[in-house]
Design a protein around this motif. Structure first.
Motif, PDB file in Angstrom:
ATOM      1  N   LEU A  27      -5.084 -12.941   2.845  1.00 22.58           N
ATOM      2  CA  LEU A  27      -4.191 -12.934   3.997  1.00 22.58           C
ATOM      3  C   LEU A  27      -4.669 -13.920   5.052  1.00 22.58           C
ATOM      4  CD1 LEU A  27      -3.645  -9.077   4.406  1.00 22.58           C
ATOM      5  CD2 LEU A  27      -2.254 -10.709   3.121  1.00 22.58           C
ATOM      6  N   ARG A  28      -3.689 -14.616   5.665  1.00 28.63           N
ATOM      7  CA  ARG A  28      -3.959 -15.532   6.774  1.00 28.63           C
ATOM      8  C   ARG A  28      -3.069 -15.141   7.943  1.00 28.63           C
ATOM      9  NH1 ARG A  28      -3.787 -21.346   3.623  1.00 28.63           N
ATOM     10  NH2 ARG A  28      -2.352 -20.324   2.193  1.00 28.63           N
ATOM     11  N   PRO A  29      -3.426 -15.577   9.171  1.00 27.33           N
ATOM     12  CA  PRO A  29      -2.578 -15.260  10.324  1.00 27.33           C
ATOM     13  C   PRO A  29      -1.126 -15.623  10.058  1.00 27.33           C
ATOM     14  CG  PRO A  29      -4.622 -16.264  11.055  1.00 27.33           C
ATOM     15  CD  PRO A  29      -4.619 -16.364   9.557  1.00 27.33           C
ATOM     16  N   GLY A  30      -0.235 -14.696  10.356  1.00 27.88           N
ATOM     17  CA  GLY A  30       1.186 -14.906  10.119  1.00 27.88           C
ATOM     18  C   GLY A  30       1.684 -14.311   8.828  1.00 27.88           C
ATOM     19  N   ASP A  31       0.774 -14.017   7.884  1.00 28.21           N
ATOM     20  CA  ASP A  31       1.183 -13.402   6.619  1.00 28.21           C
ATOM     21  C   ASP A  31       1.572 -11.946   6.836  1.00 28.21           C
ATOM     22  OD1 ASP A  31       0.623 -15.743   5.319  1.00 28.21           O
ATOM     23  OD2 ASP A  31      -1.246 -15.051   4.386  1.00 28.21           O
ATOM     24  N   ASP A  32       2.501 -11.471   6.006  1.00 29.27           N
ATOM     25  CA  ASP A  32       2.828 -10.052   6.020  1.00 29.27           C
ATOM     26  C   ASP A  32       1.577  -9.244   5.704  1.00 29.27           C
ATOM     27  OD1 ASP A  32       5.465 -10.611   6.553  1.00 29.27           O
ATOM     28  OD2 ASP A  32       6.144 -10.373   4.467  1.00 29.27           O
ATOM     29  N   TYR A  34      -1.101  -9.054   7.553  1.00 25.22           N
ATOM     30  CA  TYR A  34      -2.315  -9.551   8.210  1.00 25.22           C
ATOM     31  C   TYR A  34      -2.661  -8.716   9.443  1.00 25.22           C
ATOM     32  CZ  TYR A  34      -5.388 -12.495  11.040  1.00 25.22           C
ATOM     33  OH  TYR A  34      -6.424 -12.947  11.825  1.00 25.22           O
ATOM     34  N   GLU A  35      -1.671  -8.440  10.288  1.00 27.60           N
ATOM     35  CA  GLU A  35      -1.949  -7.723  11.527  1.00 27.60           C
ATOM     36  C   GLU A  35      -2.529  -6.334  11.251  1.00 27.60           C
ATOM     37  OE1 GLU A  35      -1.905  -8.465  14.856  1.00 27.60           O
ATOM     38  OE2 GLU A  35      -1.771 -10.512  14.058  1.00 27.60           O
ATOM     39  N   GLN A  36      -1.991  -5.657  10.262  1.00 25.28           N
ATOM     40  CA  GLN A  36      -2.518  -4.342   9.911  1.00 25.28           C
ATOM     41  C   GLN A  36      -3.909  -4.463   9.302  1.00 25.28           C
ATOM     42  OE1 GLN A  36      -0.012  -2.082   7.270  1.00 25.28           O
ATOM     43  NE2 GLN A  36      -1.347  -0.286   7.298  1.00 25.28           N
ATOM     44  N   ALA A  37      -4.109  -5.456   8.455  1.00 26.30           N
ATOM     45  CA  ALA A  37      -5.378  -5.607   7.754  1.00 26.30           C
ATOM     46  C   ALA A  37      -6.521  -6.001   8.682  1.00 26.30           C
ATOM     47  CB  ALA A  37      -5.234  -6.640   6.634  1.00 26.30           C
ATOM     48  N   ARG A  38      -6.227  -6.676   9.789  1.00 25.16           N
ATOM     49  CA  ARG A  38      -7.306  -7.115  10.688  1.00 25.16           C
ATOM     50  C   ARG A  38      -7.772  -6.003  11.623  1.00 25.16           C
ATOM     51  NH1 ARG A  38      -6.499  -8.395  15.980  1.00 25.16           N
ATOM     52  NH2 ARG A  38      -4.361  -8.278  16.778  1.00 25.16           N
ATOM     53  N   ILE A  52      -8.559 -12.960   5.202  1.00 29.64           N
ATOM     54  CA  ILE A  52      -8.941 -11.609   4.793  1.00 29.64           C
ATOM     55  C   ILE A  52      -8.720 -11.503   3.300  1.00 29.64           C
ATOM     56  CG2 ILE A  52      -8.551  -9.132   5.059  1.00 29.64           C
ATOM     57  CD1 ILE A  52      -7.388  -9.704   7.830  1.00 29.64           C
ATOM     58  N   ALA A  53      -9.813 -11.357   2.554  1.00 27.36           N
ATOM     59  CA  ALA A  53      -9.720 -11.211   1.099  1.00 27.36           C
ATOM     60  C   ALA A  53      -9.684  -9.727   0.771  1.00 27.36           C
ATOM     61  CB  ALA A  53     -10.909 -11.882   0.429  1.00 27.36           C
ATOM     62  N   ARG A  54      -8.539  -9.255   0.334  1.00 28.55           N
ATOM     63  CA  ARG A  54      -8.386  -7.833   0.000  1.00 28.55           C
ATOM     64  C   ARG A  54      -8.755  -7.649  -1.466  1.00 28.55           C
ATOM     65  NH1 ARG A  54      -3.988  -4.263   1.978  1.00 28.55           N
ATOM     66  NH2 ARG A  54      -5.853  -2.982   2.263  1.00 28.55           N
ATOM     67  N   ASP A  97     -12.491  -7.412   2.518  1.00 27.50           N
ATOM     68  CA  ASP A  97     -11.916  -6.095   2.737  1.00 27.50           C
ATOM     69  C   ASP A  97     -11.954  -5.335   1.414  1.00 27.50           C
ATOM     70  OD1 ASP A  97     -10.360  -3.868   3.201  1.00 27.50           O
ATOM     71  OD2 ASP A  97      -8.625  -4.959   3.966  1.00 27.50           O
ATOM     72  N   LEU A  98     -12.763  -4.271   1.365  1.00 28.19           N
ATOM     73  CA  LEU A  98     -12.946  -3.508   0.126  1.00 28.19           C
ATOM     74  C   LEU A  98     -11.994  -2.325   0.009  1.00 28.19           C
ATOM     75  CD1 LEU A  98     -16.864  -3.345   0.112  1.00 28.19           C
ATOM     76  CD2 LEU A  98     -15.408  -4.980  -1.093  1.00 28.19           C
ATOM     77  N   SER A  99     -11.062  -2.175   0.952  1.00 27.16           N
ATOM     78  CA  SER A  99     -10.301  -0.929   1.048  1.00 27.16           C
ATOM     79  C   SER A  99      -9.385  -0.666  -0.141  1.00 27.16           C
ATOM     80  CB  SER A  99      -9.493  -0.891   2.344  1.00 27.16           C
ATOM     81  OG  SER A  99      -8.557  -1.950   2.401  1.00 27.16           O
TER      82      SER A  99
END
Length: 467
Positions: A27-32, A34-38, A52-54, A97-99
């Motif tokens: 995920l990068r800024p602006g991606d669906d 992203y805001e939740q993942a950060r 963010i590497a999920r 991100d290991l979630s």
């Protein structure tokens, strides 16, 4: 070439190579998403990673570690995201991100559980409870397994079965060079020693293997007393818990009574003190075990009784949801003299918000059996872990509750054992980290130099590589 807001310029071709190596989304800024993942648990933390590497498996973690190292990106690792100072995220860098890695396998015959690094303790309890088994963890079920374990793991079962790290049999890890290792008493024992209390300094733990114990229904829950009795209750509790059988645990707290059921309406928003009990022995012995305090100082509210282990673990989840503002201070104590108790009364009476609190966790009993140098967790001689937390939904209260926590901590610190629990401290720098490990710090720095000489894993309570 496309540029992102990072500390270095990222070539789009390199980012695409990483995307091709990952099974999980990048995920990068602006991606669906992203805001939740950060977002992390502490609403006071507002950071914007470049990537963010999920991750969904170990191969994803290896690829992300290699990318961060090769691109000289700041690297943060997030499991449950509960870390107080937000050390599971960063500005401009890469978050692993290991979630999505929540695989859990219970072996009821061996009484072990294998837990992937993105799991929460609620996930673990869900998997182990049907077998009538549990392992020592914390107090909030949404806490991540990784963060709590790597810092030591203080919880309801500490007096009975030790810290979480005392029940850890092995870990699988991805190191700074991208290699994969298993660390245990027999494989990489120096690394295994270090990760038992040394935090996320040494690599990404992708799975944990824990011992399990026969824990199903316990006798637990809170008892509450008027604040006017708090000094008497704290003194009684200190003496009682020092010599209590190891299957009794009970932690002390200052609270403001939430204005909601099941608390009686006439007590809503009153300042009180509480002890939250967990008796893990035979249920038919529970009433007798807690009779001394019920007789000596009868509680105004008594919720203690038989309770399934997962329910005890979730009692405070609704009170402390994600996105509250948090500020933490912590210390260990060998004892609590009268002057220290008097200071607790002074600052406990000043709880600045309804969610703000002070907890004293007992860490004697089984937690005292290992020596100070047996694991990286050093304070094996301490009797209590104190945490002072200013908490509120409203950021406008941050300054007031932060100042209260600092003043409270400063007043009590002269009576402390000298350092605090890394899982409950803010990002306070090298001196604070060194005080958390005492004589173990030099050895930790040597292990760090062996496994992460470039300090790739530095977004944590950082141990710098030794020379």
């Amino acid at each position: 070439m496309q540029q992102y807001k990072t500390t270095v310029t990222l070539e789009e071709a390199e980012v695409q190579k990483l995307i091709a190596q990952l099974r999980g989304p990048l995920l990068r800024p602006g991606d669906d998403g992203y805001e939740q993942a950060r977002q992390v648990y502490n609403g006071m933390i507002d950071k914007h990673p470049a990537l963010i590497a999920r991750c969904v498996d170990v191969a994803d973690v290896m690829a992300a570690v290699n990318f961060a190292r090769d691109q000289q990106l700041t690297l943060a690792v997030r499991g449950g995201g509960h870390n107080g100072p937000g050390l599971g995220t960063c500005d401009d860098g890469l978050v692993i991100d290991l979630s999505l890695m929540k695989g859990i396998r219970v072996d009821p015959m061996a009484r072990t559980v294998r837990v992937e690094g993105g799991s929460t303790w609620g996930d673990v309890d869900h998997a182990t409870h049907p077998f009538g088994l549990a392992t020592p963890s914390g107090f909030i079920s949404s806490t991540g397994v990784g963060g709590l374990t790597l810092g030591g793991g203080i919880g309801y079962l500490s007096r009975t079965y030790g810290l979480t790290i005392d029940n850890l049999l092995s870990v699988d890890m991805v190191l700074a060079d991208g290699s994969f290792v298993t660390a245990s008493a027999d494989e990489h024992p120096d690394l295994f020693w270090a990760i038992r209390g040394g935090g996320g300094n040494f690599g990404v733990v992708t799975s944990f293997l824990f011992k399990l114990h026969p824990i199903s229904t316990v006798y637990g829950g809170p008892m509450l007393w008027p604040f006017e009795q708090a000094s008497e209750v704290m003194k009684f509790w200190c003496e009682f818990i020092a010599d209590a059988p190891e299957d009794i645990n009970g932690w002390f707290a200052f609270i403001t009574v939430p204005p909601a059921p099941p608390f009686p309406e006439h007590l809503h928003l009153q300042k009180m003190c509480a002890i939250v009990w967990c008796f893990s022995g035979p249920l038919e012995q529970a009433e007798a075990a807690l009779q001394p305090i019920r007789t000596a100082i009868p509680p105004a509210v008594d919720f203690a009784g038989p309770i399934p282990w997962p329910k005890l673990q979730t009692l405070f989840d609704a009170l402390y949801p994600k996105d509250l503002q948090w500020y933490w201070k912590t210390d260990f104590f060998n004892n609590l003299p009268t002057k220290a108790i008097d200071l607790h009364m002074k600052y406990g009476a000043q709880l600045p918000t309804m969610h703000s609190t002070m907890h004293l966790y007992p860490i004697n009993g089984a937690a005292h059996r290992p020596d100070a140098n047996d694991t990286a967790f050093s304070y094996r001689d301490a009797s209590f872990a104190e945490v002072i937390v200013g908490v509120d939904p409203d950021p406008s209260n941050n300054e007031r509750m932060t100042q209260w926590a600092r003043d409270y901590w400063m007043a009590l610190h002269p009576y402390s054992a000298g350092g605090g629990y890394i899982n409950m401290m803010m990002d306070e720098g090298t001196d604070t980290v060194q005080s958390a490990y005492r004589d173990n710090y030099a050895r930790l720095a040597q292990v760090k130099a062996t496994y992460d000489p470039g300090n790739l894993f530095r977004v944590n309570q950082n141990i710098k590589p030794g020379k």
